[in-house]
Design an enzyme around this catalytic site. Structure first.
Site, short mmCIF file in Angstrom:
data_model
loop_
_atom_site.label_atom_id
_atom_site.label_comp_id
_atom_site.label_asym_id
_atom_site.label_seq_id
_atom_site.Cartn_x
_atom_site.Cartn_y
_atom_site.Cartn_z
N GLU A 102 52.80 53.15 7.34
CA GLU A 102 51.85 52.07 7.12
C GLU A 102 50.51 52.56 6.60
O GLU A 102 50.03 53.62 7.03
CB GLU A 102 51.55 51.38 8.45
CG GLU A 102 52.71 50.70 9.03
CD GLU A 102 52.34 50.13 10.38
OE1 GLU A 102 51.14 49.96 10.67
OE2 GLU A 102 53.27 49.88 11.14
N CYS A 115 43.05 53.01 4.69
CA CYS A 115 43.31 53.50 6.04
C CYS A 115 44.71 54.14 6.02
O CYS A 115 45.70 53.46 5.78
CB CYS A 115 43.25 52.32 7.01
SG CYS A 115 43.66 52.78 8.68
N CYS A 122 53.76 58.80 17.16
CA CYS A 122 52.67 59.63 17.70
C CYS A 122 53.05 60.08 19.10
O CYS A 122 53.66 59.33 19.87
CB CYS A 122 51.37 58.82 17.74
SG CYS A 122 49.97 59.77 18.40
N CYS A 126 49.13 56.46 23.79
CA CYS A 126 48.13 55.51 24.28
C CYS A 126 48.84 54.18 24.56
O CYS A 126 49.62 53.72 23.73
CB CYS A 126 47.02 55.31 23.24
SG CYS A 126 46.25 56.85 22.76
N CYS A 129 48.91 51.07 22.08
CA CYS A 129 49.18 51.34 20.66
C CYS A 129 50.66 51.24 20.36
O CYS A 129 51.48 51.87 21.02
CB CYS A 129 48.66 52.73 20.33
SG CYS A 129 49.15 53.30 18.71
N CYS A 346 47.14 49.68 13.88
CA CYS A 346 48.04 50.78 13.54
C CYS A 346 49.39 50.63 14.23
O CYS A 346 49.48 50.26 15.38
CB CYS A 346 47.41 52.13 13.86
SG CYS A 346 47.59 52.67 15.55
S1 SF4 Z 1 46.01 55.19 19.31
FE1 SF4 Z 1 48.20 55.38 18.79
S2 SF4 Z 1 48.25 56.62 16.95
FE2 SF4 Z 1 46.22 56.88 17.85
S3 SF4 Z 1 46.42 58.70 19.17
FE3 SF4 Z 1 46.87 56.93 20.49
S4 SF4 Z 1 49.12 56.69 20.41
FE4 SF4 Z 1 48.49 58.02 18.69
#
Ligand code: SF4
Length: 371
Positions: A102, A115, A122, A126, A129, A346
């Site tokens: 993306e 962006c 990832c 988090c 996310c 994201c």
């Molecule tokens: S916000 Fe999402 S993409 Fe960014 S570091 Fe945390 S888990 Fe990874």
């Protein structure tokens, strides 16, 4: 008995070569150094995907280089313009994966901000996310990162619009965990023969990978740094950002201070506003205590409540909290969330496509482990 001939090697993927290696590879074919510069300009500034599009390169040279290098582009798998006309979300297809990468184009006056994503999924997990919910599938290659920028520039050019002026690494993944590729991609973005976008117009967002922030400082890149804070105490931040257990808030504020001293650029702390949770008086006082001694900025981001029970703060609640922080002596801005109506946060597009793939087959897409 005659030996069978060696199979021809596949063409080198030119956009995977760091800039200096790309120039060396052209020179190694017997071409002069200026030809290497011409080719690099055609690839990144004029965005051609075949050598025969390079008008100032002799036909014979075009044929020779075409046999050695591939200039293939990232195919656009999805493109969603926002009804307001202030953002376009892109999904780019990958050769080896059912997931797409993306990127978002943000349109604001004369500014065209790309962006970009740096990883597929990832590892940092988090909790808020959608990219984090995928786990880390793999790092993106240099070709896949610059490919996003090329695709967005192609879109702008087709519209007769100006090309990308600013770049932020705030898409999928933690760019600083894919450091070597991030670094070589930056070199192409910043180089005069590449995209020619200066460090003052580039920002990397990080969950707080301190060793990589130190490395950024050592390499004197002078790009903007944004740290996702998203919690007003270690306890609260650790609950939503597991990386906080390794690099707690006091280590982040210390590195932010050093970053400012070294680069003269104040660090932005990104802070998601969740009504009644992160915008209370206790939160404001705690932010003042943590950040009040730094030269920094707090960027308040309204919660984008995808798939959660939480609600977004109203614009007036955002302004009120920003005013409260300002009254406490902190520099606070409110981020206008362009592209929310097209899933601009994201990981949303990929996570949704992934969910569709799972629903259809009852298992994760082939070749990809279940997050
Ligand atoms: S916000 Fe999402 S993409 Fe960014 S570091 Fe945390 S888990 Fe990874």
């Amino acid at each position: 008995m005659t030996e069978s001939p060696e199979p021809p090697s596949p063409p080198v993927r030119f956009k995977n070569l760091p800039l200096a290696e790309a120039a060396e590879a052209i020179v190694a074919t017997g071409e002069p150094a200026f030809r290497a510069k011409q080719v690099i300009k055609w690839v990144y500034q004029k965005r051609v995907d075949t050598f025969d599009g390079m008008k100032n390169v002799a036909k014979e040279t075009q044929r020779k280089l075409a046999g050695l290098f591939s200039l293939e582009k990232l195919p656009v798998a999805a493109m969603i313009p926002s009804p307001q006309g202030d953002a376009v979300k892109f999904g780019f297809a990958l050769r080896d994966s059912p997931y797409s990468v993306e990127s978002v184009l943000l349109i604001d006056g004369d500014r065209r901000t790309a962006c970009l994503s740096s990883q597929l999924g990832c590892a940092l997990g988090c909790t808020f996310c959608e990219t984090g919910s995928l786990g880390l599938i793999r790092n993106l290659t240099q070709e896949e990162i610059v490919g996003q920028l090329i695709g967005i520039d192609d879109y702008c050019a087709a519209k007769g619009d100006r090309l990308v002026t600013n770049v932020v690494f705030m898409g999928m993944g933690e760019a600083l965990s894919n450091f070597a590729t991030f670094r070589s991609t930056l070199a192409i973005i910043m180089d005069g023969e590449g995209f020619a976008i200066g460090g003052r117009r580039i920002t990397v967002s990080t969950a707080g990978v301190i060793p990589s922030i130190e490395r950024l400082m050592r390499e004197e890149l002078n790009i903007g740094l944004a740290i996702s804070l998203n919690g007003w105490s270690n306890e609260r931040r650790s609950a939503v950002m597991p990386i906080n257990k390794k690099y707690p808030i006091e280590t982040l504020t210390a590195v932010a201070q050093r970053y400012f001293r070294k680069t003269g650029r104040r660090v932005t702390f990104e802070y998601v506003v969740i009504p009644g949770e992160t915008d209370t008086e206790e939160a404001a006082q705690s932010l003042k205590k943590m950040l009040g001694v730094l030269t920094c900025k707090i960027n308040l981001i309204p919660l984008n409540p995808t798939g959660t029970a939480a609600v977004s703060p109203t614009p007036s609640a955002m302004t009120r909290f920003a005013a409260r922080l300002e009254a406490l002596g902190l520099a606070a801005t409110v981020r206008i969330s362009r592209g929310r109506d097209i899933g601009g946060a994201c990981g949303q597009l990929t996570a949704r496509m992934h969910a569709r793939g799972k629903a259809a087959s009852g298992r994760p897409p082939e070749g990809v482990s279940s997050p």
